[in-house]
Design an enzyme around this catalytic site. Structure first.
Site, PDB file in Angstrom:
ATOM      1  CB  SER A 141     -19.637  -2.044   3.651  1.00 40.50           C
ATOM      2  OG  SER A 141     -20.604  -1.389   4.433  1.00 40.50           O
ATOM      3  CE1 TYR A 154     -17.197   2.878   2.932  1.00 38.72           C
ATOM      4  CE2 TYR A 154     -19.461   2.357   3.517  1.00 38.72           C
ATOM      5  CZ  TYR A 154     -18.107   2.168   3.701  1.00 38.72           C
ATOM      6  OH  TYR A 154     -17.659   1.281   4.647  1.00 38.72           O
TER       7      TYR A 154
HETATM    8  N1  NAP Z   1     -16.929   0.958  10.888  1.00 36.32           N
HETATM    9  C1  NAP Z   1     -17.923   0.555  10.136  1.00 36.32           C
HETATM   10  O1  NAP Z   1     -19.104   0.696  10.507  1.00 36.32           O
HETATM   11  C2  NAP Z   1     -17.650  -0.128   8.826  1.00 36.32           C
HETATM   12  C3  NAP Z   1     -18.701  -0.837   8.227  1.00 36.32           C
HETATM   13  C4  NAP Z   1     -18.477  -1.468   7.023  1.00 36.32           C
HETATM   14  C5  NAP Z   1     -17.236  -1.427   6.433  1.00 36.32           C
HETATM   15  N2  NAP Z   1     -16.219  -0.725   7.033  1.00 36.32           N
HETATM   16  C6  NAP Z   1     -14.934  -0.699   6.348  1.00 36.32           C
HETATM   17  O2  NAP Z   1     -13.930  -1.123   7.239  1.00 36.32           O
HETATM   18  C7  NAP Z   1     -12.676  -0.612   6.804  1.00 36.32           C
HETATM   19  C8  NAP Z   1     -11.959  -0.036   8.000  1.00 36.32           C
HETATM   20  O3  NAP Z   1     -12.687   1.075   8.472  1.00 36.32           O
HETATM   21  P1  NAP Z   1     -12.824   1.434  10.023  1.00 36.32           P
HETATM   22  O4  NAP Z   1     -14.243   1.318  10.370  1.00 36.32           O
HETATM   23  O5  NAP Z   1     -11.820   0.700  10.814  1.00 36.32           O
HETATM   24  O6  NAP Z   1     -12.516   3.014   9.983  1.00 36.32           O
HETATM   25  P2  NAP Z   1     -11.206   3.834  10.370  1.00 36.32           P
HETATM   26  O7  NAP Z   1     -10.929   3.692  11.811  1.00 36.32           O
HETATM   27  O8  NAP Z   1     -11.424   5.199   9.816  1.00 36.32           O
HETATM   28  O9  NAP Z   1     -10.042   3.105   9.595  1.00 36.32           O
HETATM   29  C9  NAP Z   1      -9.744   3.342   8.255  1.00 36.32           C
HETATM   30  C10 NAP Z   1      -8.331   2.873   7.984  1.00 36.32           C
HETATM   31  O10 NAP Z   1      -8.040   3.061   6.602  1.00 36.32           O
HETATM   32  C11 NAP Z   1      -6.803   3.746   6.496  1.00 36.32           C
HETATM   33  N3  NAP Z   1      -6.777   4.562   5.289  1.00 36.32           N
HETATM   34  C12 NAP Z   1      -7.632   5.553   4.919  1.00 36.32           C
HETATM   35  N4  NAP Z   1      -7.225   6.110   3.768  1.00 36.32           N
HETATM   36  C13 NAP Z   1      -6.087   5.444   3.393  1.00 36.32           C
HETATM   37  C14 NAP Z   1      -5.193   5.573   2.299  1.00 36.32           C
HETATM   38  N5  NAP Z   1      -5.349   6.505   1.339  1.00 36.32           N
HETATM   39  N6  NAP Z   1      -4.130   4.730   2.237  1.00 36.32           N
HETATM   40  C15 NAP Z   1      -3.934   3.804   3.208  1.00 36.32           C
HETATM   41  N7  NAP Z   1      -4.740   3.656   4.261  1.00 36.32           N
HETATM   42  C16 NAP Z   1      -5.801   4.472   4.354  1.00 36.32           C
HETATM   43  C17 NAP Z   1      -6.706   4.602   7.757  1.00 36.32           C
HETATM   44  O11 NAP Z   1      -5.360   4.861   8.106  1.00 36.32           O
HETATM   45  P3  NAP Z   1      -4.532   6.212   7.810  1.00 36.32           P
HETATM   46  O12 NAP Z   1      -5.411   7.369   8.136  1.00 36.32           O
HETATM   47  O13 NAP Z   1      -3.357   6.055   8.733  1.00 36.32           O
HETATM   48  O14 NAP Z   1      -4.136   6.130   6.382  1.00 36.32           O
HETATM   49  C18 NAP Z   1      -7.302   3.651   8.780  1.00 36.32           C
HETATM   50  O15 NAP Z   1      -6.325   2.773   9.255  1.00 36.32           O
HETATM   51  C19 NAP Z   1     -12.986   0.392   5.707  1.00 36.32           C
HETATM   52  O16 NAP Z   1     -12.770  -0.205   4.441  1.00 36.32           O
HETATM   53  C20 NAP Z   1     -14.466   0.672   5.904  1.00 36.32           C
HETATM   54  O17 NAP Z   1     -15.096   1.080   4.718  1.00 36.32           O
HETATM   55  C21 NAP Z   1     -16.412  -0.087   8.209  1.00 36.32           C
END
Ligand code: NAP
Length: 269
Positions: A141, A154
């Site tokens: 990130s 985070y």
């Molecule tokens: N959106 C942003 O602005 C942003 C920016 C920078 C980085 N990121 C990173 O991108 C990645 C994906 O996030 P996203 O934005 O797509 O958010 P999201 O829609 O909340 O997706 C998070 C994913 O992680 C899974 N997850 C959470 N806890 C878990 C666990 N204990 N075991 C296995 N899977 C787990 C969730 O699935 P389940 O609930 O089914 O387990 C979901 O598929 C993350 O690492 C986040 O930190 C996001």
């Protein structure tokens, strides 16, 4: 680029992981989809198969459950015989000030965002080294380079992952294994809704930064293209986060002041 490539995506049930799975499916990849919610993974698997994936394995997994990881890796190797690309994408964010955040919440976030990724990577490496081929990516990130208020856990986790994977890259280059750090800015997903409050409960709201974030399909296209090119780091963000990265690098003092001002305008409880 991805035709018949075996790609394992964690956090594939929503957001960036789901969008990446769809992009790679359109190019004929063989997919492994992991996260905790089996029903959501099956929904995504249906869509990836319809979009052109040559095979999709649904593999429910809690990244915080280290004991489940060796069996999961074996299941993938039994099914596909090898892994071309692991995308360590599962993650949870945070919305709470340090002073209000329980130690158990810090540990909970680190189990998923740090230790889960390290454990899975360690388990996948031996087969890649034996084959002298493989690619490991992490969704880090901009918060892995810039400190943001209400995200001490985070930011610490994402900084840790940038360091871990940058160091790992130097070790595995000799085995012909590539390592990519994906560095997203704000992407419009459920990330803030799923973020942890200080007591470990769900924040359950989409905040303004995420509301105004980049479209997730657009982000996935940029990431997919960068991975195919073997980029070591893929910045996927809009202008303000890109500017923050530049300031951090060249004028860190100015960035710290900007982030303090931004923090003064927010109030998380
Ligand atoms: N959106 C942003 O602005 C942003 C920016 C920078 C980085 N990121 C990173 O991108 C990645 C994906 O996030 P996203 O934005 O797509 O958010 P999201 O829609 O909340 O997706 C998070 C994913 O992680 C899974 N997850 C959470 N806890 C878990 C666990 N204990 N075991 C296995 N899977 C787990 C969730 O699935 P389940 O609930 O089914 O387990 C979901 O598929 C993350 O690492 C986040 O930190 C996001």
């Amino acid at each position: 680029m991805y035709q018949d490539k075996v790609v394992w995506i964690t956090g594939a049930s929503s957001g960036i992981g789901e969008a990446l799975a769809m992009e790679m499916a359109r190019e004929g990849a063989k997919l492994v989809l992991s996260s905790r919610r089996q029903g959501e993974l099956e929904r995504v698997a249906g869509a990836t198969q319809a979009a052109g994936a040559s095979d999709t394995l649904v593999l429910p997994l809690d990244m915080a459950d280290e004991s489940a990881l060796p069996g999961a890796v074996q299941q993938v190797l039994d099914h596909f015989s090898h892994i071309d690309l692991l995308v360590n994408n599962a993650g949870i964010s945070q919305r709470s000030y340090c002073i209000d955040t329980d130690m158990s919440t810090y540990r909970k976030l680190f189990e998923v965002d740090v230790f889960g990724q390290i454990a899975l990577t360690k388990l996948v490496l031996p087969a890649m080294i034996a084959r002298k081929s493989g690619h490991i990516a992490v969704t880090a990130s901009v918060a892995g380079k810039v400190g943001v208020a209400s995200r001490t856990a985070y930011c610490a986790a994402k900084h840790a992952m940038m360091g871990f994977f940058d160091a790992l890259r130097t070790e595995v280059h000799r085995h012909n294994i590539q390592v990519t750090c994906i560095t997203p800015g704000f992407i419009k997903t459920a990330v803030s809704e799923n973020a942890l409050k200080g007591d470990g409960s769900r924040y359950a709201a989409m905040d303004d930064d995420i509301k105004g974030g980049m479209d997730v399909t657009k982000a996935a296209k940029i990431i997919t293209r960068g991975l195919a090119r073997g980029k070591k780091e893929i910045v996927v963000s809009q202008l303000p986060e890109r500017a923050a990265l530049m300031l951090k690098r060249f004028f860190p003092g100015l960035l710290f002041r900007v982030m303090e001002k931004k923090a003064e305008q927010e109030n998380f409880k």
